[in-house]
Design a protein around this motif. Structure first.
Motif, short mmCIF file in Angstrom:
data_model
loop_
_atom_site.label_atom_id
_atom_site.label_comp_id
_atom_site.label_asym_id
_atom_site.label_seq_id
_atom_site.Cartn_x
_atom_site.Cartn_y
_atom_site.Cartn_z
N LEU A 67 0.83 -1.20 0.00
CA LEU A 67 0.00 0.00 0.00
C LEU A 67 0.86 1.25 0.00
CD1 LEU A 67 -2.75 -1.12 2.53
CD2 LEU A 67 -3.06 -0.76 0.08
N ALA A 68 1.96 1.23 0.76
CA ALA A 68 2.85 2.39 0.81
C ALA A 68 3.49 2.66 -0.55
CB ALA A 68 3.92 2.16 1.88
N TYR A 69 3.88 1.59 -1.25
CA TYR A 69 4.54 1.80 -2.55
C TYR A 69 3.58 2.45 -3.54
CZ TYR A 69 6.90 1.08 -6.95
OH TYR A 69 7.49 1.30 -8.17
N TRP A 70 2.37 1.93 -3.65
CA TRP A 70 1.44 2.46 -4.65
C TRP A 70 0.91 3.83 -4.27
CZ3 TRP A 70 1.90 0.69 -9.20
CH2 TRP A 70 2.27 -0.65 -9.41
N LEU A 71 0.87 4.14 -2.97
CA LEU A 71 0.52 5.50 -2.56
C LEU A 71 1.66 6.47 -2.85
CD1 LEU A 71 -1.36 4.86 0.80
CD2 LEU A 71 -2.34 5.77 -1.31
N HIS A 72 2.91 6.00 -2.73
CA HIS A 72 4.04 6.88 -3.03
C HIS A 72 4.10 7.21 -4.52
CE1 HIS A 72 7.00 4.60 -5.37
NE2 HIS A 72 7.79 5.65 -5.27
N ALA A 73 3.50 6.35 -5.36
CA ALA A 73 3.52 6.60 -6.80
C ALA A 73 2.71 7.84 -7.18
CB ALA A 73 2.99 5.38 -7.55
N LEU A 74 1.78 8.26 -6.33
CA LEU A 74 0.97 9.45 -6.64
C LEU A 74 1.81 10.73 -6.60
CD1 LEU A 74 -2.31 8.52 -4.73
CD2 LEU A 74 -1.93 8.50 -7.20
#
Length: 375
Positions: A168-175
Motif C-alpha cells: 500500500l505504501a509503494y502504490w501511494l508513493h507513486a501518486l
C-alpha cells in the motif's frame, strides 16, 4: 545525503526546490523517526511509525502465537513507509536508470517510458521474491484449501501484514512521484488508472480478510508485469530484440487463466461452505460478513470476470496491432530488397571484346552466325 547532483541552487521552498530535494527531505524525516527510537520519551511514538500495530496473542497447540489485525494506526505505519519508498525510488533513479539513460541517448518519450519500466522492474522483482517466500513459508501453495478454510482470516502473521502495508505504501508513493518526476500530461491518466486499480485490489483483499488469496493473485500479477517491463527495457536498448515480448505473452495468458480459476474456486465454491462469517468489530471483522450473501458473492465474481475479459481484450488488441506492424515492416523490407536487387542486376553483354565499337570474337572472327546459302 544528496541523491541528485544539482547544477544550480533553487529558492527555498519553491516548486523546483521541492522537486529536486524531495528525496533528501524524506530522508531527513525518516532519520528523525529513527533518532526518536533512542530516547525513552519518544520511542513509543516512533514504534507506531516503524512496526505494525494491533498485535494479539493467539493460543495454539504449540503455545501462544503473536499475530496482527488491521486498524486505523496502520495509516501511520503506511505513511512512514511511503517516505521509505520515495527514498528508494530516488536511489534507483539516480544510481541506475540515469546512468543507463546517458549512454542510450533516448528520445524524451522513450526516456519517460524507460524510467517507468526500470522502476517497476525493480519493484516487481522484489515483490515476486518476497511474495513467493511468504506464500511458501505460510503453506498457502502446498495446501490450497487454506485459502478459504477458517475464513475470515482476521489474524495475520507478521510477514503477511508487513507485506500488505509495504505494498500500500509503494502504490501511494507513486501518486506524488507523478509530480516529482514531471510525468507528461498524456501519461498521467493511464498511470492514475493503474495506481488506482492496484490500491483497490490490495486494500480490498486487506480489509475483506482475503489476504491469502490476495497474496497468490499479486504473485501472478507481478510475475506477468515483470516480464512486460523487462521486455520494454530490452526493446529500448535494442529495437530489433522482441523475444521477451513473446515470453510475456505466454506468461500473461497463463496468469490470467490461473487468476480467474482462483477467483471462481475461492469465492464461488470455497467461501459458501464456510460458517462463522458474522460482524465482529472487536476482532476486526468488519466486512467479511458480506460474503454470507450470495448476491454479493455473485456480484464480485461478475465484476472480476468483466475486468479479466477487458484485460484480455486489450491484450488481444495489442498483439494484433503488434503482429500487423511486424508483417507490414517485413513486407516493406522485402519490397525494398527486391527494388535494390533490380537496380544492381548486371547487364548481359555479348561474348568477345569490342574494337572500334564492333564486337569481335576472341579468335578474331565475327561473333555473328553466318547464313548458309541455299543451293
Amino acid at each position: 545525503m544528496a541523491f541528485r547532483r544539482r547544477a544550480k541552487s533553487h529558492p527555498l521552498f519553491s516548486q523546483e526546490f521541492l522537486i529536486h530535494n524531495h528525496a533528501d527531505i524524506g530522508f531527513c524525516l525518516v532519520l528523525s523517526v529513527l533518532i526518536a527510537l533512542m530516547f525513552e520519551v519518544t520511542a513509543k511514538t516512533a514504534f507506531l511509525f516503524i512496526l505494525p500495530q494491533y498485535n494479539v496473542s493467539v493460543p495454539t497447540a504449540d503455545g501462544e502465537l503473536v499475530q496482527y489485525h488491521y486498524g486505523l494506526k496502520d495509516l501511520v505505519t503506511i505513511l512512514f513507509y511511503i517516505f521509505i519508498a520515495i527514498i528508494l525510488h530516488a536511489v534507483v533513479q539516480e544510481y541506475a536508470l540515469d546512468k543507463i539513460n546517458r549512454r542510450l541517448h533516448l528520445s524524451k518519450v522513450k526516456h519517460s517510458k524507460f524510467n517507468e519500466s526500470g522502476q517497476l522492474v525493480a519493484f516487481h522483482l522484489t515483490s515476486v521474491i518476497w511474495c513467493l517466500y511468504v506464500v511458501v513459508t505460510e503453506g498457502y501453495i502446498s495446501n490450497p484449501q487454506s485459502l478459504w478454510e477458517n475464513y475470515p482470516h482476521v489474524y495475520l502473521p507478521f510477514q503477511v501484514k508487513f507485506f500488505y502495508l509495504c505494498q500500500l505504501a509503494y502504490w501511494l508513493h507513486a501518486l506524488p512521484e507523478l509530480y516529482f518526476q514531471k510525468v507528461r500530461k498524456e501519461e498521467i491518466p493511464r498511470q492514475l488508472r493503474c495506481i488506482a486499480l492496484y490500491l483497490v485490489h490490495i486494500a480490498g483483499a486487506y480489509l475483506l480478510n482475503l489476504t491469502r488469496l490476495g497474496l497468490i493473485l499479486l504473485l501472478l500479477q507481478y510475475l506477468a508485469e515483470f516480464f512486460f517491463h523487462m521486455a520494454r527495457l530490452v526493446y529500448f536498448t535494442d529495437e530489433n530484440n522482441e523475444k521477451l515480448f513473446n515470453v510475456w505473452a505466454v506468461v500473461f495468458v497463463v496468469t490470467r487463466l490461473f487468476t480467474l480459476t482462483l477467483y471462481i474456486l475461492v469465492i464461488g465454491f470455497g467461501l459458501p461452505r464456510v460458517e462463522n462469517q458474522a460482524l465482529d468489530p472487536e476482532r476486526g471483522n468488519l466486512f467479511s460478513f458480506l460474503f454470507n450473501n450470495i448476491l454479493f458473492r455473485m456480484s464480485v465474481l461478475l465484476l472480476v470476470c468483466l475486468f479479466q475479459a477487458s484485460v484480455m481484450w486489450r491484450f488481444i488488441h495489442f498483439q494484433l496491432r503488434r503482429w500487423r506492424e511486424y508483417w507490414n515492416e517485413q513486407s516493406s523490407r522485402k519490397r525494398a530488397a527486391a527494388g535494390a536487387k533490380q537496380q544492381t542486376k548486371p547487364l548481359k553483354r555479348d561474348s568477345g571484346y569490342h574494337e572500334n565499337g564492333v564486337v569481335k570474337a576472341e579468335n578474331g572472327t565475327s561473333p555473328r552466325t553466318k547464313k548458309l546459302k541455299s543451293p
